[in-house]
Design a protein around this motif. Structure first.
Motif, PDB file in Angstrom:
ATOM      1  N   UNK A  73       0.873  -1.179   0.000  1.00 45.53           N
ATOM      2  CA  UNK A  73       0.000   0.000   0.000  1.00 45.53           C
ATOM      3  C   UNK A  73       0.905   1.224   0.000  1.00 45.53           C
ATOM      4  N   UNK A  74       1.161   1.719  -1.175  1.00 49.16           N
ATOM      5  CA  UNK A  74       2.053   2.847  -1.333  1.00 49.16           C
ATOM      6  C   UNK A  74       1.272   4.142  -1.491  1.00 49.16           C
ATOM      7  N   UNK A  75       1.935   5.152  -2.018  1.00 52.11           N
ATOM      8  CA  UNK A  75       1.261   6.433  -2.242  1.00 52.11           C
ATOM      9  C   UNK A  75       0.183   6.316  -3.323  1.00 52.11           C
ATOM     10  N   UNK A  76      -0.655   7.323  -3.421  1.00 57.86           N
ATOM     11  CA  UNK A  76      -1.781   7.294  -4.357  1.00 57.86           C
ATOM     12  C   UNK A  76      -1.317   7.156  -5.803  1.00 57.86           C
ATOM     13  N   UNK A  77      -0.185   7.779  -6.146  1.00 58.83           N
ATOM     14  CA  UNK A  77       0.325   7.674  -7.518  1.00 58.83           C
ATOM     15  C   UNK A  77       0.673   6.226  -7.865  1.00 58.83           C
ATOM     16  N   UNK A  78       1.221   5.525  -6.902  1.00 57.44           N
ATOM     17  CA  UNK A  78       1.558   4.111  -7.107  1.00 57.44           C
ATOM     18  C   UNK A  78       0.298   3.261  -7.196  1.00 57.44           C
ATOM     19  N   UNK A  79      -0.709   3.596  -6.396  1.00 57.77           N
ATOM     20  CA  UNK A  79      -1.964   2.829  -6.400  1.00 57.77           C
ATOM     21  C   UNK A  79      -2.694   2.994  -7.730  1.00 57.77           C
ATOM     22  N   UNK A  80      -2.611   4.174  -8.367  1.00 56.62           N
ATOM     23  CA  UNK A  80      -3.303   4.403  -9.638  1.00 56.62           C
ATOM     24  C   UNK A  80      -2.720   3.571 -10.775  1.00 56.62           C
ATOM     25  N   UNK A  81      -1.519   3.063 -10.595  1.00 55.45           N
ATOM     26  CA  UNK A  81      -0.914   2.218 -11.617  1.00 55.45           C
ATOM     27  C   UNK A  81      -1.489   0.804 -11.609  1.00 55.45           C
ATOM     28  N   UNK A  82      -2.216   0.443 -10.558  1.00 52.27           N
ATOM     29  CA  UNK A  82      -2.766  -0.908 -10.430  1.00 52.27           C
ATOM     30  C   UNK A  82      -4.042  -1.109 -11.237  1.00 52.27           C
ATOM     31  N   UNK A  83      -4.700  -0.015 -11.656  1.00 53.42           N
ATOM     32  CA  UNK A  83      -5.990  -0.149 -12.326  1.00 53.42           C
ATOM     33  C   UNK A  83      -6.185   0.927 -13.380  1.00 53.42           C
ATOM     34  N   UNK A  84      -7.147   0.643 -14.254  1.00 52.99           N
ATOM     35  CA  UNK A  84      -7.632   1.617 -15.230  1.00 52.99           C
ATOM     36  C   UNK A  84      -9.060   1.947 -14.821  1.00 52.99           C
ATOM     37  N   UNK A  85      -9.351   3.204 -14.655  1.00 48.31           N
ATOM     38  CA  UNK A  85     -10.673   3.632 -14.191  1.00 48.31           C
ATOM     39  C   UNK A  85     -11.643   3.678 -15.364  1.00 48.31           C
ATOM     40  N   UNK A  86     -12.681   2.842 -15.307  1.00 46.44           N
ATOM     41  CA  UNK A  86     -13.716   2.792 -16.334  1.00 46.44           C
ATOM     42  C   UNK A  86     -15.044   3.312 -15.805  1.00 46.44           C
ATOM     43  N   UNK A  87     -15.026   3.969 -14.654  1.00 45.47           N
ATOM     44  CA  UNK A  87     -16.250   4.426 -14.000  1.00 45.47           C
ATOM     45  C   UNK A  87     -16.989   5.439 -14.863  1.00 45.47           C
ATOM     46  N   UNK A  88     -18.314   5.348 -14.893  1.00 44.82           N
ATOM     47  CA  UNK A  88     -19.079   6.362 -15.624  1.00 44.82           C
ATOM     48  C   UNK A  88     -18.992   7.703 -14.909  1.00 44.82           C
ATOM     49  N   UNK A  89     -18.965   8.754 -15.680  1.00 46.86           N
ATOM     50  CA  UNK A  89     -18.914  10.091 -15.092  1.00 46.86           C
ATOM     51  C   UNK A  89     -20.255  10.403 -14.443  1.00 46.86           C
ATOM     52  N   UNK A  90     -20.247  10.982 -13.251  1.00 51.73           N
ATOM     53  CA  UNK A  90     -21.518  11.315 -12.593  1.00 51.73           C
ATOM     54  C   UNK A  90     -22.228  12.418 -13.370  1.00 51.73           C
ATOM     55  N   UNK A  91     -23.528  12.256 -13.533  1.00 52.16           N
ATOM     56  CA  UNK A  91     -24.310  13.265 -14.222  1.00 52.16           C
ATOM     57  C   UNK A  91     -24.915  14.205 -13.201  1.00 52.16           C
ATOM     58  N   UNK A  92     -24.800  15.472 -13.471  1.00 50.64           N
ATOM     59  CA  UNK A  92     -25.358  16.470 -12.566  1.00 50.64           C
ATOM     60  C   UNK A  92     -26.854  16.571 -12.825  1.00 50.64           C
ATOM     61  N   UNK A  93     -27.626  16.423 -11.761  1.00 47.41           N
ATOM     62  CA  UNK A  93     -29.076  16.517 -11.896  1.00 47.41           C
ATOM     63  C   UNK A  93     -29.437  17.997 -12.010  1.00 47.41           C
ATOM     64  N   UNK A  94     -29.917  18.379 -13.170  1.00 56.57           N
ATOM     65  CA  UNK A  94     -30.273  19.769 -13.411  1.00 56.57           C
ATOM     66  C   UNK A  94     -31.781  19.883 -13.560  1.00 56.57           C
ATOM     67  N   UNK A  95     -32.265  21.080 -13.272  1.00 49.85           N
ATOM     68  CA  UNK A  95     -33.672  21.361 -13.506  1.00 49.85           C
ATOM     69  C   UNK A  95     -33.865  21.583 -14.997  1.00 49.85           C
ATOM     70  N   UNK A  96     -35.015  21.231 -15.528  1.00 45.71           N
ATOM     71  CA  UNK A  96     -35.257  21.484 -16.938  1.00 45.71           C
ATOM     72  C   UNK A  96     -35.070  22.976 -17.241  1.00 45.71           C
ATOM     73  N   UNK A  97     -34.576  23.315 -18.432  1.00 52.98           N
ATOM     74  CA  UNK A  97     -34.296  24.713 -18.721  1.00 52.98           C
ATOM     75  C   UNK A  97     -35.521  25.613 -18.729  1.00 52.98           C
ATOM     76  N   UNK A  98     -36.719  25.033 -18.954  1.00 56.86           N
ATOM     77  CA  UNK A  98     -37.911  25.868 -18.981  1.00 56.86           C
ATOM     78  C   UNK A  98     -38.501  26.101 -17.595  1.00 56.86           C
ATOM     79  N   UNK A  99     -37.994  25.422 -16.580  1.00 55.79           N
ATOM     80  CA  UNK A  99     -38.506  25.600 -15.227  1.00 55.79           C
ATOM     81  C   UNK A  99     -37.921  26.875 -14.622  1.00 55.79           C
ATOM     82  N   UNK A 100     -38.766  27.709 -14.100  1.00 54.96           N
ATOM     83  CA  UNK A 100     -38.313  28.947 -13.475  1.00 54.96           C
ATOM     84  C   UNK A 100     -38.211  28.752 -11.975  1.00 54.96           C
ATOM     85  N   UNK A 101     -37.192  29.319 -11.370  1.00 52.63           N
ATOM     86  CA  UNK A 101     -37.092  29.194  -9.917  1.00 52.63           C
ATOM     87  C   UNK A 101     -38.194  30.019  -9.249  1.00 52.63           C
ATOM     88  N   UNK A 102     -38.602  29.630  -8.060  1.00 49.68           N
ATOM     89  CA  UNK A 102     -39.626  30.407  -7.364  1.00 49.68           C
ATOM     90  C   UNK A 102     -39.111  31.823  -7.088  1.00 49.68           C
TER      91      UNK A 102
END
Length: 126
Positions: A73-102
């Protein structure tokens, strides 16, 4: 370590997915880790080079492809060499563009009890 295999709890610990090997073992035993689509049932299940791990954590899902077995268990840079990250990017939940804020008049302060009841009735109708 024979033929590039390693225990899944050790690999998760070396790759810095969790903070301790005990937590890595609990994660594997709880069925929250999948190796090539199959649930890992024991902390001693082997991980090989090229395996795809799907790890379910509290607030996110990690998908890693194993590139190397860990030696320590070395530093984070060494740990990143053990894998390739295939994780999906998180999607930001946005309000529909036509919705007006109160809209409230500036300086009107917090809503009164009567106004809150009216707001609650309005929300319940939708």
């Amino acid at each position: 370590m024979a033929e590039g295999r390693q225990r899944i709890d050790k690999w998760l610990f070396f790759a810095r997915v969790v903070k301790s090997r005990t937590l890595a073992a609990k994660l594997a035993q709880s069925g929250r880790v999948r190796v090539n689509g199959e649930k890992a049932t024991q902390s001693s299940d082997p991980v090989r080079i090229g395996d795809t791990l799907t790890i379910t954590l509290d607030r996110r899902i990690l998908v890693y492809r194993v590139l190397l077995p860990g030696l320590r268990r070395g530093p984070a840079e060494e740990a990143r060499l053990l894998y390739e990250d295939l994780s999906p990017q998180p999607t930001a939940a946005k309000a529909p563009p036509d919705a007006l804020p109160p809209v409230r008049e500036i300086g009107s302060g917090r809503p009164t009890k009567r106004e809150r009841r009216q707001i609650d009735r309005l929300r319940d109708q939708s």
